[in-house]
Enzyme design. Structure first.
Site, PDB file in Angstrom:
ATOM      1  CG  ASP A   1       6.104   5.307  -4.783  1.00  0.00           C
ATOM      2  OD1 ASP A   1       6.026   5.093  -6.004  1.00  0.00           O
ATOM      3  OD2 ASP A   1       6.760   4.594  -3.999  1.00  0.00           O
TER       4      ASP A   1
ATOM      5  CG  ASN B   1       3.819  -1.523  -4.526  1.00  0.00           C
ATOM      6  OD1 ASN B   1       3.125  -2.534  -4.487  1.00  0.00           O
ATOM      7  ND2 ASN B   1       5.056  -1.517  -4.957  1.00  0.00           N
TER       8      ASN B   1
END
EC number: 7.6.2.1
Lengths: 350, 851
Positions: free
Chosen positions: B82, B561
């Protein structure tokens, strides 16, 4: 192997704890050489001189041992006489019938010639070939509890098929005891008997702890099949040393058992007349029977294997030391050279 | 009674087979699983206890949340990361500015939390309005802004910061809301800014630090505090940022009734709308020089990895304003083609601008991220960034953390339909000569491309140019001539490729039969950046790799996420950060910062892999050598499955005699120090290439095992054949010999001898003797007294010694030859380390590791 540098040198304490709040520092792992895997350590690497040193060292140790062992083995004087075929009467066609017929005399006379001087004590062995004392079913057919304790005389569950006879427990029970060797030997030299000392032919620990002095043979060899020697019902098992020797089952199918000792020196050229009773049946399984007279050294009996093996390994190590010396002289590789790293050898990278 | 328990040859064979199965079951190393679990627990203890993976800022230590994949850390081929909160600190910082051709702020400046203030005649009012957000301020620029509003440079600076404060959609939020005139004299209090993008927040915060504070915003007006004096600006219109224009602008009316348009945008779109002509020759020359200097500054900012914006403005005449206002009002109320009309209205005022300057904003990375990624890349690991942010932001991060370099060829896939995605993928593959698994189809694609319409290809290429970033050299128009095409393909073969793909394209690709196309393209690229991806798409990308290769994947993230991709990957790593703990709870390992990943993989991953690999081979060996020794004996017992060893020794062999050393070595042995492993990241490739454990090594180990078992059996056999040796004495010889042989076999391979290792190895041998003495001291056993009689025999010890040397000699010989003539990288690095040939900066101080 060479010692590398000590890995213990490292900085202690917490380097970057200043920014955190004091209470947060309690979560920081406790520093110690152990938790950081930085304990002082010896880190060996194989350098050429260490490799050559190892080979030379092994050679230096093994070759003398080999020479000494071989010499000791060669010093042993051994007389081996096979008699199971020779003692069968000449006109016998069925050896099995001969050995099983109690009415036929089993006496036999053998003549041995002494090849070298034999110093006392001279060990008398009988040797059996192709006799599997290590067969699983045979090895387990015994009751150690019964051998030690007269109260356990009826503990024969592990002794089948020789656990009971005529409804009564056999002492000692089991296939091992039942099949005890029953040939006997007498020795005559120059018309004089050579006495055979049959004491202390078994292990002291066996006599004192495994075979009870209050346990006496009972109902032994009373079945329909007679396997071997009958035991004196009036002697305790701890004194029946032939039984004790026999019940320490052999590891391999060709084995020797100690019969007794002769404490008289024999001279080279002497003629020994052996009067033996050929009682034991080895004809049903193609076994062999041999009588062995042997002297002994610190190494034991006559056995060249250890000496030859040590000499071979030692010689091989000397050769390897020499070969590696040549290799390192002809084609040396620099230790720890970064040019040998795979990504430096191939400029394009892996 | 003659045939007591004899069931015939066939059944006897069957019974013998069943007995052998029972005796030989330890060939299958059931105890290996227990040993491995113990070893992994020990390894986890050391990973958790590593002080160099402790994050002092968040007070979080490294966590092992899975205890069965430690060695996978040594074989990671792909890292999926990420961006926000994982690579970055979720914080933008104003770093440098170029105003009127002069650069302010220094790239060498160390970021900190200190503010710089200069005393002026208005210091008391200035202190009252200064923001304490921690923006570094340039002393020279502060001095310039303290001067009276005279001169072009001063006016440019004034307009520059006014634009930063006004040209945005940021909403100021005051922590102490005070509109009372009485309190106006006092300190207003801290102002926080909330905006849709951290870029704008950084700009507004920077303007505030330099004395241009946005204090109020409504739909109709904004209030800016300029050096303590409030200015109210009427907002007449706002053109928001969009990806086509790549800029935004605001039309404001000043209190003196002057109407200006304030603009900021990407340099590619701004430099084309600047004013070029002027009647004054001298002035024109000066402006040309300023423009050139500003462009140089922009290049410098980009090469440092900063995000850049160009600032411009223009005074509007009444006629221009009137015309724009008419078009703007019409477009705002339009029901059809609103975006296009707004764009046309913006074009009326976004032209002929005066260049004010440029900004460089740092997307503040976590410490050590560029170095960590560089090391991981050198280690042969491919790093993919999966982010929900827009494409430009993702690429900017790629530059700043050294994922992307200037000489990489960038492939951009951002189609808006399945057909377009398919075409873009096929074009990229054909252009760079990437082979797909279907070679026939590959040829077909090439033919199709070659025969395609040149104008269409040009359009496609133009589209890519439009999507690309100014700093990258995109390939030229595809040549229609075949020979030139071949040459271009050859040229591309040596170029590093980088793939940038967005979430909307992935919608079509991951749900259609384009997955294999994307896989072929992506695995040929050195770097892959996915932008604007949804959480499930992150998991889909991880699965794309996992389902098509046997390579190990690792996913690292810090927020909710990232949970789906962390769970999809072979190894999931969570970062304890600003976004809560969902990622940590879903992960296998957790840590405080991204840079610890370097140590986790290159050091602990390498160690764990090497230890587990050796331990597995060793455990197969020690069980097999024991079983084979028993097997050779059975051949000499009329095949009756006799055990020469006592039952207790058979059990203790795996349990006591040989198990502790392998656990201790599996936990504590180290082939290289952490400094060496960090200095040579490419040593990690031994794990990627399965060099520690593979089928060849397994069978070589079995061959060695066969030899050792033969030596174990036949040396005593030839020594004691035709002798008075009994079965239990032979068993004790074999037990002692096999235990010593197995432990010295291990000792020969130990690379780091600490005190515990010595205790484990030699202690096991001593424990074996002790157990033998105890077992042979129980009179009810048939083996009573064996060890005492055997120990007194010299032949016994000579046999043991011969077994050890003869059994291990071939292994030692092969090891020496192999290490001399075909040394592995580990061996060479180990020699360099132990012979002190590494550079001196590789001290063991933690500071060296952190840098």
């Amino acid at each position: 192997m060479s010692s590398g540098q000590e890995a213990g040198s490292s900085s202690g304490g917490s380097g970057d704890g200043g920014a955190a709040a004091p209470r947060r520092n309690t979560r920081k792992p406790k520093y110690s050489k152990f938790t950081q895997q930085e304990l002082p350590a010896c880190k060996p690497i194989l350098t050429p001189k260490w490799v050559i040193s190892v080979f030379v060292l092994v050679g230096v140790i093994f070759v003398p041992i080999g020479l000494v062992s071989l010499k000791a083995s060669r010093k042993v004087v051994e007389i081996v006489d096979r008699y199971d075929d020779a003692c069968v009467p000449a006109n016998t066609t069925d050896k099995l019938a001969y050995i099983q017929n109690p009415t036929i005399s089993k006496n036999c006379r053998r003549t041995l010639k002494v090849p070298k001087d034999m110093d006392a004590p001279i060990f008398v062995y009988y040797q059996l070939d192709n006799f599997y004392q290590n067969h699983r079913r045979y090895v387990k057919s015994r009751s150690d509890a019964q051998l030690r304790d007269p109260k356990k005389a009826n503990d024969t569950s592990t002794c089948d098929p020789e656990g009971t006879a005529n409804g009564m427990a056999i002492v000692p029970c089991g296939l091992i005891a039942w099949s005890i060797f029953n040939d006997t030997y007498g020795f005559v030299r120059n018309s004089k008997n050579l006495p055979v000392d049959k004491k202390n032919i078994s292990w002291k620990s066996d006599r004192e702890h495994k075979f009870g002095r209050d346990v006496f043979p009972k109902n032994f060899q009373n079945g329909s099949l007679i396997g071997g020697k009958t035991l004196d019902p009036n002697k305790s098992l701890s004194k029946q040393e032939d039984l004790i020797v026999w019940m320490r089952t052999a590891a391999l199918p060709t084995f020797r058992k100690l019969y007794g000792r002769i404490h008289t020196d024999l001279k080279k050229g002497d003629t020994i007349t052996v009067t033996l009773e050929n009682n034991y049946n080895t004809y049903s399984f193609s076994g062999k029977k041999k009588l062995v007279l042997s002297t002994s050294t610190w190494l034991g009996g006559k056995n060249d294997f250890l000496g030859l093996a040590y000499l071979s390994v030692g010689g091989l190590c000397f050769f390897l030391a020499f070969a590696f010396t040549l290799l390192y002289l002809i084609k040396p590789r620099k230790m720890g050279d970064n040019n040998y790293l795979s990504w430096n050898r191939n400029p394009a990278g892996r | 009674r003659k045939d007591f328990k004899f069931y015939g040859i066939a059944l006897e064979i069957f019974f013998s087979f069943l007995s052998s199965v029972i005796i030989f079951q330890i060939m299958i190393p059931i105890s290996l699983y227990i040993t491995m679990e113990l070893v992994r627990v020990g390894q986890s203890y050391f990973m958790i206890g590593d002080t160099r993976m402790y994050d002092s800022s968040s007070g979080s230590r490294f966590q092992c949340r899975s205890l069965n994949i430690n060695e996978d850390l040594g074989q990671i081929r792909y890292i999926f990361s990420d961006k926000t909160g994982t690579l970055t600190q979720n914080k933008m910082e104003f770093h440098q500015a170029s105003i009127y051709g002069k650069n302010y702020g220094s790239p060498l400046q160390v970021t900190g939390d200190s503010s710089y203030e200069i005393s002026t005649t208005e210091s008391s009012r200035q202190q009252g309005s200064k923001s304490k957000s921690g923006v570094n301020v340039d002393a020279e620029l502060i001095a310039l802004l303290s001067q009276p509003l005279v001169g072009e440079e001063r006016l440019s600076a004034h307009d520059f910061f006014l634009t930063l404060a006004a040209c945005n959609t940021v909403i100021p939020v005051s922590t102490e809301n005070s509109l009372d005139l009485v309190n106006e004299i006092n300190e207003i209090g801290r102002i926080d800014y909330q905006g849709e993008s951290p870029d704008e927040q950084a700009l507004v915060t920077a303007a505030s630090a330099y004395g241009y504070t946005l204090v109020e915003r409504t739909t109709g007006h904004i209030v800016v505090d300029v050096q303590g004096e409030k200015i109210r600006l009427d907002v007449l219109g706002l053109h928001e940022f969009d990806s086509v224009r790549k800029r935004m602008s605001v039309v404001v009316r000043f209190p003196d009734n002057i109407v200006k348009v304030l603009v900021k945008g990407a340099d590619t779109s701004m430099l084309s709308i600047l004013r070029r002509e002027d009647d004054d020759e001298l002035h024109n020359s000066l402006h040309a020089k300023i423009r050139e200097t500003t462009e140089n500054h922009l290049s410098g900012y980009s090469s440092e990895g900063l995000r850049t914006l160009v600032i411009g403005s223009k005074n509007l005449t009444d006629a221009e304003f009137g015309e724009w206002q008419e078009r703007y009002e019409e477009a705002s109320t339009s029901m059809t083609e609103r975006s296009a009309k707004l764009r046309q209205a913006a074009a009326l005022v976004e032209c002929n601008l005066t260049l004010l300057g440029a900004t460089g904003i740092e997307d503040k990375l976590q410490d050590g991220v560029p170095e960590a990624i560089e090391s991981l890349r050198q280690a042969g690991i491919k790093v993919w960034v999966l982010t929900g942010d827009k494409q430009e932001t993702a690429i900017s991060i790629g530059l700043s953390c050294r994922l992307l370099t200037q000489n990489m060829h960038l492939i951009v896939i951002n189609g808006s339909s399945e057909f377009e995605c398919r075409r873009l993928l096929a074009d990229a593959k054909a252009k760079f000569g990437i082979k797909s698994s279907d070679s026939g189809r590959d040829c077909q694609d090439i033919e199709h491309t070659h025969n395609g319409d040149v104008s269409k290809l040009r359009t496609s290429n133009g589209h890519m140019s439009e999507s690309g970033i100014h700093n990258f050299e995109l390939t030229g128009v595809i040549a229609s001539d075949k020979s030139e095409y071949s040459e271009k393909v050859a040229n591309f073969a040596d170029t590093d490729l980088a793939l940038v793909i967005d979430g909307s394209s992935l919608v079509y690709i991951l749900e259609k039969d384009l997955e294999s196309e994307l896989f072929d393209l992506a695995t040929s690229c050195k770097v892959v950046i996915c932008c604007r991806v949804a959480p499930l798409q992150k998991a889909g990308i991880v699965d794309l790799i996992k389902s098509r290769t046997s390579d190990m994947t690792l996913a690292i993230g810090d927020g909710a996420n990232d949970v789906s991709m962390i769970q999809m990957a072979d190894v999931g790593v969570g970062i304890c950060g600003q976004e809560g703990r969902q990622a940590v709870m879903a992960s296998d390992f957790a840590m405080g910062q991204f840079r610890f990943l370097k140590r986790l993989l290159l050091v602990h991953g390498h160690w764990n892999y090497q230890r587990i690999a050796y331990m597995i081979l060793y455990n197969f060996y020690r069980n097999a050598v024991f079983v084979l020794m028993l097997f050779w004996y059975i051949l000499h017992t009329a095949y009756s499955a006799t055990l020469a060893l006592t039952d207790w020794s058979s059990v203790f062999y795996s349990l006591i005699y040989t198990s502790i050393p392998t656990v201790v070595v599996g936990i504590l042995d180290k082939d290289l120090s952490h400094n060496t492993l960090l200095h040579y990241p490419r040593l990690y490739e031994t794990g990627l290439q399965n060099e520690g454990y593979n089928l060849t090594l397994f069978w070589i180990t079995m061959l060695d095992t066969l030899w050792q078992s033969l030596v174990l059996f036949y040396v005593p056999f030839f020594t004691y054949n035709i002798s008075t040796m009994d079965i239990w004495s032979m068993g004790s010889l074999w037990t002692i010999a096999v235990v010593i042989l197995v432990n010295i076999h291990l000792a020969m391979d130990i690379q780091r001898w600490v005190l515990i290792t010595h205790l484990a190895v030699w202690g096991s041998i001593a424990a074996t003797f002790l157990c033998m003495v105890l077992i042979d001291s129980i009179p009810i056993f048939p083996n009573y007294g064996t060890i005492y009689n055997m120990a007194a025999s010299r032949t016994y010890w000579l046999s043991v010694c011969l077994i050890i040397v003869l059994g291990l000699l071939p292994r030692f010989l092969c090891k020496v030859i192999y290490q001399t003539f075909w040394p592995s990288d580990i061996q060479i690095a180990r020699e360099a380390e132990l012979l002190k040939k590494l550079p001196r900066q590789l001290g063991s101080r933690p500071a060296s590791d952190i840098s």
